[in-house]
Design an enzyme around this catalytic site. Structure first.
Site, PDB file in Angstrom:
ATOM      1  N   HIS A  98       3.142 -12.493  -3.612  1.00 16.67           N
ATOM      2  CA  HIS A  98       3.719 -11.299  -3.008  1.00 16.67           C
ATOM      3  C   HIS A  98       4.891 -10.768  -3.827  1.00 16.67           C
ATOM      4  O   HIS A  98       4.986  -9.585  -4.115  1.00 16.67           O
ATOM      5  CB  HIS A  98       4.188 -11.662  -1.603  1.00 16.67           C
ATOM      6  CG  HIS A  98       4.226 -10.487  -0.688  1.00 16.67           C
ATOM      7  ND1 HIS A  98       3.112 -10.042  -0.029  1.00 16.67           N
ATOM      8  CD2 HIS A  98       5.226  -9.662  -0.343  1.00 16.67           C
ATOM      9  CE1 HIS A  98       3.425  -9.000   0.700  1.00 16.67           C
ATOM     10  NE2 HIS A  98       4.708  -8.738   0.519  1.00 16.67           N
ATOM     11  N   GLU A 139       1.301  -0.990   0.833  1.00 18.77           N
ATOM     12  CA  GLU A 139       1.846  -2.347   0.699  1.00 18.77           C
ATOM     13  C   GLU A 139       1.333  -3.033  -0.574  1.00 18.77           C
ATOM     14  O   GLU A 139       0.115  -3.150  -0.769  1.00 18.77           O
ATOM     15  CB  GLU A 139       1.447  -3.178   1.930  1.00 18.77           C
ATOM     16  CG  GLU A 139       2.081  -4.562   1.925  1.00 18.77           C
ATOM     17  CD  GLU A 139       1.774  -5.352   3.200  1.00 18.77           C
ATOM     18  OE1 GLU A 139       1.617  -4.740   4.275  1.00 18.77           O
ATOM     19  OE2 GLU A 139       1.693  -6.589   3.103  1.00 18.77           O
ATOM     20  N   LYS A 165      -2.644  -9.015  11.709  1.00 20.48           N
ATOM     21  CA  LYS A 165      -2.015  -7.966  10.891  1.00 20.48           C
ATOM     22  C   LYS A 165      -2.590  -8.037   9.480  1.00 20.48           C
ATOM     23  O   LYS A 165      -2.859  -7.009   8.849  1.00 20.48           O
ATOM     24  CB  LYS A 165      -0.491  -8.161  10.890  1.00 20.48           C
ATOM     25  CG  LYS A 165       0.301  -7.017  10.280  1.00 20.48           C
ATOM     26  CD  LYS A 165       0.468  -7.119   8.784  1.00 20.48           C
ATOM     27  CE  LYS A 165       1.341  -6.005   8.244  1.00 20.48           C
ATOM     28  NZ  LYS A 165       1.357  -5.961   6.777  1.00 20.48           N
ATOM     29  N   ASP A 179     -10.094   7.214  11.963  1.00 19.38           N
ATOM     30  CA  ASP A 179      -8.888   7.231  12.795  1.00 19.38           C
ATOM     31  C   ASP A 179      -8.359   5.800  12.951  1.00 19.38           C
ATOM     32  O   ASP A 179      -8.873   5.026  13.755  1.00 19.38           O
ATOM     33  CB  ASP A 179      -9.274   7.844  14.152  1.00 19.38           C
ATOM     34  CG  ASP A 179      -8.108   7.950  15.108  1.00 19.38           C
ATOM     35  OD1 ASP A 179      -7.079   7.293  14.896  1.00 19.38           O
ATOM     36  OD2 ASP A 179      -8.239   8.696  16.093  1.00 19.38           O
TER      37      ASP A 179
HETATM   38  C1  MEV Z   1       1.317  -9.484   5.169  1.00 17.64           C
HETATM   39  O1  MEV Z   1       1.159  -8.088   5.130  1.00 17.64           O
HETATM   40  C2  MEV Z   1       0.169 -10.131   5.909  1.00 17.64           C
HETATM   41  C3  MEV Z   1       0.296 -11.649   6.107  1.00 17.64           C
HETATM   42  O2  MEV Z   1       1.502 -11.953   6.796  1.00 17.64           O
HETATM   43  C4  MEV Z   1      -0.903 -12.056   6.941  1.00 17.64           C
HETATM   44  C5  MEV Z   1      -0.866 -13.513   7.398  1.00 17.64           C
HETATM   45  O3  MEV Z   1       0.228 -14.068   7.583  1.00 17.64           O
HETATM   46  O4  MEV Z   1      -1.963 -14.042   7.615  1.00 17.64           O
HETATM   47  C6  MEV Z   1       0.330 -12.373   4.812  1.00 17.64           C
END
Ligand code: MEV
Length: 442
Positions: free
Chosen positions: A393, A85, A280, A296
């Site tokens: 991003h 990513e 995430k 793992d």
């Molecule tokens: C993107 O891979 C992860 C985010 O969505 C985490 C978040 O929203 O805190 C930017």
């Protein structure tokens, strides 16, 4: 419908590829070439990768990036990250630099025990089972000595064995619930071998236990397996600084930033929809280091998310507060990791990654990984609560779009400059690229 095949695993690698290509591809040669493109020209290295799993037909590459400038407990680290990513490595590096100037990360391993269970059925009186368990407990230890002796010599091994009555959940269901200390090994093989030995001892000793009735002697082993839920293999990572030190270059005061940041964390603490995305982001950092160091990630993911839901509602893995003018941001996270055994001694890139990290012990790796997660979450929340996530991003995404359209080095340079002050969108990039190409043709 595609053909089925018997004895696929017995075929040679090239015959496996022939079958795949004949069965699924209209242009077999192209498919074969794509697969072969990723073979390593060093045959020994290729063989090593072939033998990691079964039915290997090629290698699947992920980029290995590095995030420098991590100050952890007063020691400098460059953290290796394997991830596909865009912007994750950049975000980690940015967070590392930010905290480098504010005292760095502080970490502490809270606990290191792991759990394994023998699940079994017993048709009879629990009091008798309890007495039987106490009677055979020394034998559970002694029968597994050949498995545990080296680990015990180094200071690890079996920490405790408990009998648990689970019959209120499922009739006749009991467990041996066992705690282990596996030191620098992740310990899956060690734990599972011990558990399978306990199961054997349990079953065979029951057959000879005179106090049991005929029915009670027939203990039925259902399964013996480690648990990836490791709430007692816990590490804490933390950053803190004076609120005013958080002042952003884009004009936001330290106080305003700290308050917004804490609000964002509070939302993830109470709102599962947000908590999942928030976590995430934490896992973006954690998984990338776990992969780079040959651990793992499925086990870690499963354990971490179970931990995030331990109070009955899925919640944030990180926490933040402002107290007496000090901003504090931290995580406590379960991580069962190894720096010996498994892939760690086999995969050349894993060895390299571990050396880059000063060949850490499992405890030190827990600390580094927790820091990567905290840093990633800090970077995400910092963007989300200030500029928004898309600005950074999409800049990184720009390169992916340009690669997709096979932009040349010059085209990439021109368009990276152009998009410095333009909004990146898929369409905008294609349009700018087409325009550039048309202008060059003219
Ligand atoms: C993107 O891979 C992860 C985010 O969505 C985490 C978040 O929203 O805190 C930017």
């Amino acid at each position: 419908m595609s053909k089925s095949i018997a004895g696929f695993s017995k075929l040679s690698k090239s015959k496996k590829i022939d079958w795949i290509v004949d069965t699924y591809f209209s242009n077999g040669e192209t498919a074969k070439n794509v697969l072969k493109q990723y073979w390593n020209s060093d045959e020994k290295l290729q063989q090593l990768h072939d033998e990691f799993i079964e039915n290997t037909i090629t290698n699947y590459y992920l980029p290995l990036g590095v995030a420098p400038n991590f100050l952890i407990n007063n020691r400098m680290y460059t953290i290796p990250m394997a991830i596909e990513e865009s912007s994750v490595v950049a975000a980690a590096s940015k967070a590392a630099k930010f905290w480098l100037d504010r005292g760095g990360f502080k970490t502490k391993v809270i606990s290191t025990t792991k759990i394994g269970q023998v699940h079994f059925s017993f048709l009879g009186d629990f009091k008798k089972l309890e007495a039987f368990f106490n009677h055979i407990k020394p034998k559970l230890y002694s029968d597994s000595e050949n498995i545990t002796k080296n680990m015990t010599k180094r200071g690890g091994g079996i920490v405790s064995i408990e009998l648990r009555n689970k019959t209120t959940d499922i009739p006749n269901y009991y467990q041996l619930h066992v705690s282990f200390e596996t030191l620098d090994a992740m310990g899956a093989n060690f734990i599972n071998s011990c558990l399978e030995q306990f199961a054997k001892t349990l079953k065979s000793e029951a057959l000879d236990y005179k106090v049991f009735s005929e029915n009670e002697r027939q203990i039925d082993i259902i399964m013996s397996i480690l648990s990836n839920y490791v709430p007692n293999c816990l590490v804490r990572a933390e950053v803190s600084c004076k609120v005013e030190e958080l002042a952003e270059s884009n004009g936001i005061s330290g106080d305003a930033f700290a308050k917004k940041f804490v609000q964002a964390v509070n939302i993830a603490e109470v709102e599962p929809y947000r908590a999942v995305t928030h976590n995430k982001g934490v896992m973006n950092g954690i998984d990338a280091v776990i992969l780079a160091t040959g651990n793992d990630f499925r086990a870690v993911e499963a354990g971490v998310h179970a931990y995030a839901a331990r109070n009955g509602q899925y919640s944030s893995l990180t926490h933040a507060k402002i107290e007496n003018g000090i901003f504090k941001f931290w995580t406590e996270i379960p991580l069962a990791l190894g720096t010996v055994g498994g892939l760690t001694g086999l995969h050349p890139l894993v060895k390299l990654a571990l050396e880059m990290l000063h060949n850490p012990s499992a405890k030190e790796l827990m600390e580094i990984v927790a820091v990567a997660g905290l840093a990633q979450n800090f970077a995400a929340l910092r963007s989300l609560t200030t500029t928004g996530i898309q600005q950074g991003h999409m800049k990184m995404h720009l390169m992916n779009i340009l690669n997709q359209f096979e932009a040349t080095k010059d085209e990439k340079q021109t368009l990276t400059t152009y998009f410095k002050d333009q909004t990146v969108s898929h369409n905008a990039v294609i349009e700018a690229l087409n325009k550039l190409r048309q202008n060059i043709e003219k």
